[in-house]
Design a protein around this motif. Structure first.
Motif, PDB file in Angstrom:
ATOM      1  N   ALA A 153      -8.312  -9.858 -11.300  1.00  9.33           N
ATOM      2  CA  ALA A 153      -7.986 -10.303  -9.942  1.00  9.33           C
ATOM      3  C   ALA A 153      -7.812  -9.084  -9.030  1.00  9.33           C
ATOM      4  CB  ALA A 153      -6.700 -11.131  -9.954  1.00  9.33           C
ATOM      5  N   TYR A 154      -7.877  -9.343  -7.712  1.00 10.74           N
ATOM      6  CA  TYR A 154      -7.516  -8.319  -6.726  1.00 10.74           C
ATOM      7  C   TYR A 154      -6.052  -8.574  -6.378  1.00 10.74           C
ATOM      8  CZ  TYR A 154      -7.298  -5.686  -2.377  1.00 10.74           C
ATOM      9  OH  TYR A 154      -6.933  -4.793  -1.393  1.00 10.74           O
ATOM     10  N   VAL A 155      -5.187  -7.551  -6.554  1.00 13.48           N
ATOM     11  CA  VAL A 155      -3.738  -7.780  -6.429  1.00 13.48           C
ATOM     12  C   VAL A 155      -3.136  -6.997  -5.275  1.00 13.48           C
ATOM     13  CG1 VAL A 155      -1.502  -7.461  -7.566  1.00 13.48           C
ATOM     14  CG2 VAL A 155      -3.462  -8.303  -8.891  1.00 13.48           C
ATOM     15  N   ALA A 156      -2.436  -7.725  -4.401  1.00 12.45           N
ATOM     16  CA  ALA A 156      -1.590  -7.080  -3.392  1.00 12.45           C
ATOM     17  C   ALA A 156      -0.143  -7.327  -3.803  1.00 12.45           C
ATOM     18  CB  ALA A 156      -1.855  -7.680  -2.016  1.00 12.45           C
ATOM     19  N   SER A 157       0.715  -6.345  -3.552  1.00 12.82           N
ATOM     20  CA  SER A 157       2.114  -6.527  -3.941  1.00 12.82           C
ATOM     21  C   SER A 157       3.031  -5.974  -2.864  1.00 12.82           C
ATOM     22  CB  SER A 157       2.369  -5.824  -5.278  1.00 12.82           C
ATOM     23  OG  SER A 157       3.663  -6.143  -5.744  1.00 12.82           O
ATOM     24  N   THR A 158       4.285  -6.459  -2.850  1.00 10.95           N
ATOM     25  CA  THR A 158       5.253  -6.004  -1.859  1.00 10.95           C
ATOM     26  C   THR A 158       6.419  -5.315  -2.553  1.00 10.95           C
ATOM     27  OG1 THR A 158       6.530  -8.053  -1.934  1.00 10.95           O
ATOM     28  CG2 THR A 158       4.708  -7.983  -0.372  1.00 10.95           C
ATOM     29  N   CYS A 159       6.990  -4.319  -1.892  1.00 11.60           N
ATOM     30  CA  CYS A 159       8.180  -3.642  -2.425  1.00 11.60           C
ATOM     31  C   CYS A 159       8.796  -2.810  -1.311  1.00 11.60           C
ATOM     32  CB  CYS A 159       7.813  -2.754  -3.615  1.00 11.60           C
ATOM     33  SG  CYS A 159       6.669  -1.429  -3.200  1.00 11.60           S
ATOM     34  N   SER A 160       9.961  -2.216  -1.592  1.00 17.87           N
ATOM     35  CA  SER A 160      10.595  -1.355  -0.594  1.00 17.87           C
ATOM     36  C   SER A 160      10.017   0.061  -0.703  1.00 17.87           C
ATOM     37  CB  SER A 160      12.110  -1.346  -0.773  1.00 17.87           C
ATOM     38  OG  SER A 160      12.444  -0.852  -2.051  1.00 17.87           O
ATOM     39  N   THR A 161      10.333   0.884   0.289  1.00 21.60           N
ATOM     40  CA  THR A 161       9.689   2.191   0.448  1.00 21.60           C
ATOM     41  C   THR A 161       9.700   3.029  -0.838  1.00 21.60           C
ATOM     42  OG1 THR A 161      10.528   2.086   2.705  1.00 21.60           O
ATOM     43  CG2 THR A 161       9.586   4.187   2.003  1.00 21.60           C
ATOM     44  N   GLY A 162      10.852   3.099  -1.485  1.00 21.95           N
ATOM     45  CA  GLY A 162      10.985   3.969  -2.655  1.00 21.95           C
ATOM     46  C   GLY A 162      10.183   3.505  -3.857  1.00 21.95           C
ATOM     47  N   ASN A 163       9.692   2.277  -3.829  1.00 25.48           N
ATOM     48  CA  ASN A 163       8.958   1.751  -4.990  1.00 25.48           C
ATOM     49  C   ASN A 163       7.440   1.720  -4.799  1.00 25.48           C
ATOM     50  OD1 ASN A 163      11.090   1.273  -6.774  1.00 25.48           O
ATOM     51  ND2 ASN A 163      11.600  -0.693  -5.796  1.00 25.48           N
ATOM     52  N   VAL A 164       6.956   2.187  -3.632  1.00 25.72           N
ATOM     53  CA  VAL A 164       5.520   2.060  -3.344  1.00 25.72           C
ATOM     54  C   VAL A 164       4.664   2.778  -4.398  1.00 25.72           C
ATOM     55  CG1 VAL A 164       3.692   2.697  -1.714  1.00 25.72           C
ATOM     56  CG2 VAL A 164       5.785   1.630  -0.870  1.00 25.72           C
ATOM     57  N   ALA A 165       5.000   4.017  -4.702  1.00 29.76           N
ATOM     58  CA  ALA A 165       4.184   4.782  -5.662  1.00 29.76           C
ATOM     59  C   ALA A 165       4.250   4.123  -7.043  1.00 29.76           C
ATOM     60  CB  ALA A 165       4.677   6.222  -5.734  1.00 29.76           C
ATOM     61  N   PHE A 166       5.437   3.654  -7.399  1.00 25.87           N
ATOM     62  CA  PHE A 166       5.597   3.000  -8.708  1.00 25.87           C
ATOM     63  C   PHE A 166       4.728   1.738  -8.802  1.00 25.87           C
ATOM     64  CE2 PHE A 166       8.082  -0.374 -10.963  1.00 25.87           C
ATOM     65  CZ  PHE A 166       7.802   0.045 -12.255  1.00 25.87           C
ATOM     66  N   VAL A 167       4.740   0.918  -7.769  1.00 28.39           N
ATOM     67  CA  VAL A 167       3.971  -0.332  -7.809  1.00 28.39           C
ATOM     68  C   VAL A 167       2.467  -0.033  -7.810  1.00 28.39           C
ATOM     69  CG1 VAL A 167       3.526  -2.506  -6.585  1.00 28.39           C
ATOM     70  CG2 VAL A 167       5.864  -1.682  -6.849  1.00 28.39           C
ATOM     71  N   LYS A 168       2.066   1.013  -7.082  1.00 30.29           N
ATOM     72  CA  LYS A 168       0.642   1.423  -7.147  1.00 30.29           C
ATOM     73  C   LYS A 168       0.284   1.828  -8.574  1.00 30.29           C
ATOM     74  CE  LYS A 168      -0.520   2.866  -2.507  1.00 30.29           C
ATOM     75  NZ  LYS A 168      -0.259   3.879  -1.516  1.00 30.29           N
ATOM     76  N   SER A 169       1.208   2.529  -9.236  1.00 27.76           N
ATOM     77  CA  SER A 169       0.915   3.019 -10.601  1.00 27.76           C
ATOM     78  C   SER A 169       0.744   1.863 -11.588  1.00 27.76           C
ATOM     79  CB  SER A 169       2.026   3.963 -11.082  1.00 27.76           C
ATOM     80  OG  SER A 169       3.173   3.215 -11.477  1.00 27.76           O
ATOM     81  N   LEU A 170       1.244   0.685 -11.234  1.00 25.12           N
ATOM     82  CA  LEU A 170       1.077  -0.487 -12.106  1.00 25.12           C
ATOM     83  C   LEU A 170      -0.315  -1.103 -11.956  1.00 25.12           C
ATOM     84  CD1 LEU A 170       4.540  -2.162 -11.401  1.00 25.12           C
ATOM     85  CD2 LEU A 170       3.862  -0.989 -13.507  1.00 25.12           C
ATOM     86  N   GLY A 171      -1.060  -0.650 -10.939  1.00 29.22           N
ATOM     87  CA  GLY A 171      -2.429  -1.131 -10.789  1.00 29.22           C
ATOM     88  C   GLY A 171      -2.668  -1.974  -9.560  1.00 29.22           C
ATOM     89  N   ALA A 172      -1.635  -2.211  -8.728  1.00 26.23           N
ATOM     90  CA  ALA A 172      -1.842  -3.037  -7.531  1.00 26.23           C
ATOM     91  C   ALA A 172      -2.878  -2.378  -6.624  1.00 26.23           C
ATOM     92  CB  ALA A 172      -0.527  -3.219  -6.777  1.00 26.23           C
ATOM     93  N   ASP A 173      -3.803  -3.182  -6.097  1.00 25.17           N
ATOM     94  CA  ASP A 173      -4.856  -2.653  -5.234  1.00 25.17           C
ATOM     95  C   ASP A 173      -4.324  -2.336  -3.847  1.00 25.17           C
ATOM     96  OD1 ASP A 173      -7.296  -3.120  -7.012  1.00 25.17           O
ATOM     97  OD2 ASP A 173      -6.348  -5.093  -7.019  1.00 25.17           O
ATOM     98  N   ARG A 174      -3.352  -3.133  -3.398  1.00 26.62           N
ATOM     99  CA  ARG A 174      -2.804  -2.967  -2.042  1.00 26.62           C
ATOM    100  C   ARG A 174      -1.302  -3.146  -2.177  1.00 26.62           C
ATOM    101  NH1 ARG A 174      -1.334  -2.018   2.600  1.00 26.62           N
ATOM    102  NH2 ARG A 174      -2.134  -2.976   4.501  1.00 26.62           N
ATOM    103  N   VAL A 175      -0.530  -2.164  -1.679  1.00 26.24           N
ATOM    104  CA  VAL A 175       0.931  -2.275  -1.763  1.00 26.24           C
ATOM    105  C   VAL A 175       1.486  -2.281  -0.344  1.00 26.24           C
ATOM    106  CG1 VAL A 175       3.060  -1.241  -2.633  1.00 26.24           C
ATOM    107  CG2 VAL A 175       0.943  -1.071  -3.985  1.00 26.24           C
ATOM    108  N   VAL A 176       2.302  -3.296  -0.049  1.00 26.96           N
ATOM    109  CA  VAL A 176       2.887  -3.399   1.280  1.00 26.96           C
ATOM    110  C   VAL A 176       4.374  -3.070   1.195  1.00 26.96           C
ATOM    111  CG1 VAL A 176       3.312  -4.904   3.254  1.00 26.96           C
ATOM    112  CG2 VAL A 176       1.233  -5.201   1.887  1.00 26.96           C
ATOM    113  N   ASP A 177       4.765  -2.053   1.952  1.00 27.84           N
ATOM    114  CA  ASP A 177       6.181  -1.666   2.045  1.00 27.84           C
ATOM    115  C   ASP A 177       6.824  -2.611   3.060  1.00 27.84           C
ATOM    116  OD1 ASP A 177       8.585  -0.581   2.763  1.00 27.84           O
ATOM    117  OD2 ASP A 177       7.813   1.455   3.071  1.00 27.84           O
TER     118      ASP A 177
END
Ligand SMILES: NC(=O)c1ccc[n+]([C@@H]2O[C@H](COP(=O)([O-])OP(=O)(O)OC[C@H]3O[C@@H](n4cnc5c(N)ncnc54)[C@H](OP(=O)(O)O)[C@@H]3O)[C@@H](O)[C@H]2O)c1
Length: 343
Positions: free
Chosen positions: A180-204
């Protein structure tokens, strides 16, 4: 055997009690007895310890019983100590993991065999214990209700809220493993971490409005409390898109009004929200984790193939369970908190 119990609702340090001499359960027909080596702590444990779900869980006899003392824990990894009559496919000595119906934080637990799966051979007990509850929560929501099976997921556009949490960090990996193509949301300090999990698009979500930057998605998996409208706005109209939340008001309404009146109010609320989405050509669901050994076996294979990696933030000894609850309640955990029974 060792376990942890509480006999009144309250703060972790005030009410959680370590017990050294609890009786070992005996596996009934269709059950296996597991010697637990590790179990995870989930936000719902802390909530239940504080009184959340007291009406619903009591009525179902799901976690603890209608009378104190109660136990906690929604998943575990360990070794089968004995099998009950009628069990096939498991034997004494097998390493297994489970997200069972019954409380899991105890040195021995008796679990229905169909809620158990073979542990991935490449994982430690601690790493394996980080998986079952978040995996079956994701499966119940996205696969069973949202229809995002392994066959249907490739190419689908999925929004996974709260990507840094235990559930979100697993859900991102499952959907990516299935194409799947995955977008995910998180707070500022977690953006790099959520990208490292493989999310294609991360929204702070602290800096951007989710509804403004994510459009025309096929599915939303919501584990945040306060973003339903924002997340609904990311879905396609008129195309059978699905919104599935695991943070519905159902249990809270039962706590506030009693099971009967609370259930009625929840049904009304659900019908109203689902009808509004139906008008837009969308599906709308409230989801609760269902134990599922067969699904857990599929997840086990993905872990063995390295397509999903457990995300363990902190590990505590059983005797430190109050610290583990307090860390979960700090709202800063990334991935999972695990109790290591062998420490
Ligand atoms: N219905 C079910 O069957 C089911 C099953 C499992 C879990 N749940 C519920 O789903 C939710 C997520 O579970 P989880 O295990 O993923 O949680 P978790 O691991 O504790 O999530 C932690 C992350 O959530 C974010 N967060 C933002 N606001 C928060 C707040 N007010 N409180 C706590 N965390 C906050 C933080 O990331 P950011 O700073 O990046 O936002 C934090 O890193 C929980 O409410 C849980 O009870 C329901």
């Amino acid at each position: 055997m060792r376990t942890v119990e509480f006999s009144r609702y309250g703060a972790a340090r005030d009410v959680l009690e370590l017990v050294d001499n609890a009786p070992k359960p005996v596996p009934a027909f269709g059950e296996v007895l597991i010697n637990v080596k590790a179990a995870s702590v989930n936000p719902v444990d802390c909530a239940i310890r504080s009184g959340y779900g007291r009406e619903v869980f009591k009525s179902k006899g799901q976690v603890g019983t209608s009378a104190f003392p109660m136990r906690l824990g929604r998943d575990a990894a360990g070794v089968i100590e004995a099998v009950g009559d009628g069990v096939t496919g498991f034997a004494k000595g097998d390493k297994v993991f489970t997200a069972p119906t019954r409380a899991a934080i105890a040195e021995y637990i008796s679990v229905a065999a169909n809620e158990v799966a073979a542990m991935p051979r490449n994982l430690t007990f601690v790493a394996a214990a980080a998986i079952p509850f978040v995996a079956m929560t994701t499966w119940s929501a996205l696969v069973d209700l949202g229809g995002l099976t392994e066959a249907a997921a490739p190419g689908k556009r999925v929004v996974i809220a709260r990507g840094a949490g235990g559930v979100g960090s697993f859900a991102i990996q499952l959907m990516k493993a299935w194409g799947a193509y995955v977008a995910s949301t998180c707070s500022t300090g977690n953006v790099a971490f959520v990208k490292s999990l493989g999310a294609d698009r991360v929204v702070d979500y602290k800096r951007e409005r989710v509804s403004e930057v994510l459009k025309d998605y096929d599915a939303v998996f919501d584990s945040a409390f306060d973003m339903e409208d924002e997340l609904l706005a990311t879905l396609k109209n008129g195309a059978g898109a699905s919104y599935v939340t695991i943070v519905s008001p159902k249990v809270k309404l039962a706590d506030q009004h009693g099971v009967e009146a609370g259930t009625r109010l929840a049904e009304e609320e659900y019908a109203c929200r689902a009808a509004a989405q139906k008008k837009l050509g969308r599906n709308y669901y409230w989801s609760f984790m269902q134990p599922n050994g067969a699904a857990l076996a599929q997840v086990s294979r993905l872990l063995e193939l390295g397509k999903i990696t457990p995300v363990v933030d902190r590990v505590y000894a059983l005797a430190q369970i109050a610290d583990a609850h307090e860390y979960s309640e700090s709202r800063t955990a990334r991935g999972k908190i695990v109790l290591d029974f062998e420490r």
